[in-house]
Enzyme design. Structure first.
Site, PDB file in Angstrom:
ATOM      1  N   HIS A 293       0.810  -1.047  -0.118  1.00 39.54           N
ATOM      2  CA  HIS A 293       0.722  -0.069   0.107  1.00 39.54           C
ATOM      3  C   HIS A 293       1.418   1.271  -0.055  1.00 39.54           C
ATOM      4  O   HIS A 293       1.649   1.568   1.117  1.00 39.54           O
ATOM      5  CB  HIS A 293      -0.745  -0.222   1.380  1.00 39.54           C
ATOM      6  CG  HIS A 293      -2.121   1.389   0.988  1.00 39.54           C
ATOM      7  ND1 HIS A 293      -2.231   2.170   1.169  1.00 39.54           N
ATOM      8  CD2 HIS A 293      -3.364   0.856   0.497  1.00 39.54           C
ATOM      9  CE1 HIS A 293      -2.798   2.718   1.041  1.00 39.54           C
ATOM     10  NE2 HIS A 293      -4.268   2.274   0.657  1.00 39.54           N
TER      11      HIS A 293
ATOM     12  N   ASP B 249      -8.695  -5.273  -0.135  1.00 45.24           N
ATOM     13  CA  ASP B 249      -8.593  -5.996  -1.102  1.00 45.24           C
ATOM     14  C   ASP B 249      -8.150  -7.571  -1.015  1.00 45.24           C
ATOM     15  O   ASP B 249      -8.730  -8.302  -1.617  1.00 45.24           O
ATOM     16  CB  ASP B 249      -8.258  -4.824  -3.051  1.00 45.24           C
ATOM     17  CG  ASP B 249      -8.816  -3.971  -2.705  1.00 45.24           C
ATOM     18  OD1 ASP B 249      -9.982  -3.889  -2.288  1.00 45.24           O
ATOM     19  OD2 ASP B 249      -7.986  -3.309  -3.380  1.00 45.24           O
TER      20      ASP B 249
END
Ligand code: CMC
Length: 428
Positions: A307, A364
């Site tokens: 991320h 996700d």
């Protein structure tokens, strides 16, 4: 800490004010850099060091794994309130009272329909069209059917556009799904809650009554809350920058949907499931795929890992992982894909490549497993994310408009040819 930062260029010193946020984040205000240095700018590909705005909506600390909407932790919100309350909180800054919430819901319900002519546009798409392309197009088309929605000069007009979009986007999502599945369109039921109505519009069958499953309602409500905002990510920055030209709310959100589509952003939830299916079809050898992810000559990346901001863990991933276990248990689903996901996670968390680069599972990595268990097709996952992110996009767009932010227009450092003489075609 000092109140200014000094930049020295060619022996000349320039002072710039420091801006401090309420969580002690510090930024150098370089808004006068170009004018005071006679044309010098900063360059920051991917905006890794650039704050595009001041914002009072969402705080996240990527090192500590903290995410808060308007000061409330994501853990508290996921446990205590529902998606519509979170939407109200993000957009208007406070959790609603009972009567504020009732009015908000009633105003949204009053807009929970789209013009029948939207069906003609929907019908024109091939069945093979990706749902995100359909969603982006239909959201943009909404402007044509709601021309006054671009008038947002008063707070009242802005409110009207906001509830319109919150009412209509779930209809577009459900119709996009039903078109792909060859099911007749469902108009919903205004006596239901927001999430219940969305589920009914998605899953009802023409020949039987739709019965709500509380496990699905709770799971979807939680997923939507966890996706509701994430400060200045790619799609949100897109919404703000498109909106900064005073394009309407629907056009700005349509652009945000397109930005979210990409596999490095929201499209990752679809990419994760496809990756897990590929690994399963290839015999389930997770180590082979770990090696591919680490091989710099191989374009393969472990989808759902890493991320831009979280360099510790993604707090949303923690909540979702727990929810995935619970939902699969409650629905009685035994999904071998989950085992592959768990094996990959374990190997990555122990592998120096991932540890050194601080690559942890993101939101996700697990959301797709829940969507799959709910019976949602893989290519609809990112559309689910879009409906979850809608309140955040709206809140950020509204904040940008209320603060009267200037049009977004970055500079560049030109690296092309300097002036050249024209050469006629026969001499080239
Ligand atoms: N698999 C393998 N290596 C990776 C991965 C990954 N998923 N993510 C990052 N790396 C490596 C990358 O190759 C680089 O290595 P090196 O330093 O040796 O060159 C290093 O880690 C830093 O990566 P980066 O691409 O510079 O980091 P970034 O901040 O620009 O990108 C990211 C962040 C999310 C785009 C990236 O981690 C990625 O592509 N992840 C997979 C896609 C994904 O899951 N996206 C969803 C993000 S969460 C949902 C959302 O908010 O949109």
């Amino acid at each position: 800490m000092a109140n200014t930062a000094t930049i020295e260029i060619d022996g000349k010193r320039f002072e710039f004010p420091l801006v401090k946020g309420s969580e002690n984040e510090v930024a150098i205000d370089i808004s006068k850099l170009r004018s005071s240095t006679n044309g010098i700018i900063t360059i920051d590909p991917g905006f890794k060091n650039t704050g595009s705005c001041e914002s009072a909506i969402t705080f996240l600390d990527g090192e500590k794994g903290i995410l808060r909407y308007r000061g409330y932790s994501i853990e508290t919100l996921a446990e205590k309130v529902d998606f519509l309350e979170v939407a109200y909180l993000l957009i208007f800054g406070e959790l609603p009272t009972k009567s504020q919430n009732d009015k908000f819901h009633a105003d949204i319900i009053a807009e929970s329909h789209v013009d029948e002519d939207i069906k003609k546009i929907l019908d024109a798409f091939p069945k093979t069209a990706h749902p995100m392309g359909i969603m982006s197009s239909l959201t943009s088309a909404l402007t044509a059917f709601n021309a006054t929605s671009v008038n947002v000069d008063s707070e009242e007009d802005m409110y009207k556009s906001v509830v319109k979009l919150l009412g209509k986007l779930p209809v577009l999502l459900a119709w996009t799904l039903r078109k792909k599945q060859g099911l007749p369109l469902d108009y919903g039921d205004n006596s239901l809650g927001y999430v219940e109505n969305l589920l009914k519009m998605m899953f009802s069958k023409p020949n039987s009554e739709y019965v709500q499953d509380q496990v699905l309602v709770d799971a979807l409500d939680k997923l939507l809350i966890l996706h509701a905002d994430h400060e200045q990510n790619c799609s949100t920055s897109t919404v703000r920058i498109v909106g900064s030209s005073h394009a309407g709310l629907f056009a700005s959100i349509s652009a945000g949907i397109s930005a979210l589509w990409g596999p490095l952003h929201g499209g990752a939830n679809q990419a994760v499931l496809e990756m897990l299916e590929d690994i399963q079809a290839d015999g389930g050898d997770t180590k082979k795929y770990m090696a591919k992810a680490k091989d710099k000559n191989d374009p393969f990346r472990l989808m759902g890992f890493g991320h831009r901001v979280y360099k510790n863990f993604d707090p949303r991933a923690k909540i979702i992982k727990k929810a995935a276990d619970q939902v699969l248990h409650d629905l009685g689903v035994n999904d071998p894909i989950l085992e592959i996901a768990k094996a990959l996670e374990k190997e990555a968390l122990e592998d120096p490549y991932f540890v050194d680069r601080k690559l942890y599972p993101n939101v996700d990595f697990y959301s797709g497993i829940i969507y799959r268990a709910m019976g949602i097709p893989t290519d609809m996952f990112t559309v689910m994310f879009a409906v979850g992110r809608l309140p955040g996009w709206i809140a950020q767009w509204r904040e940008m408009r209320l603060r009267k932010e200037p049009i977004g227009r970055p500079r560049q450092v030109y690296t092309g040819e300097t002036e050249r003489n024209y050469v006629p075609v026969e001499e080239r």
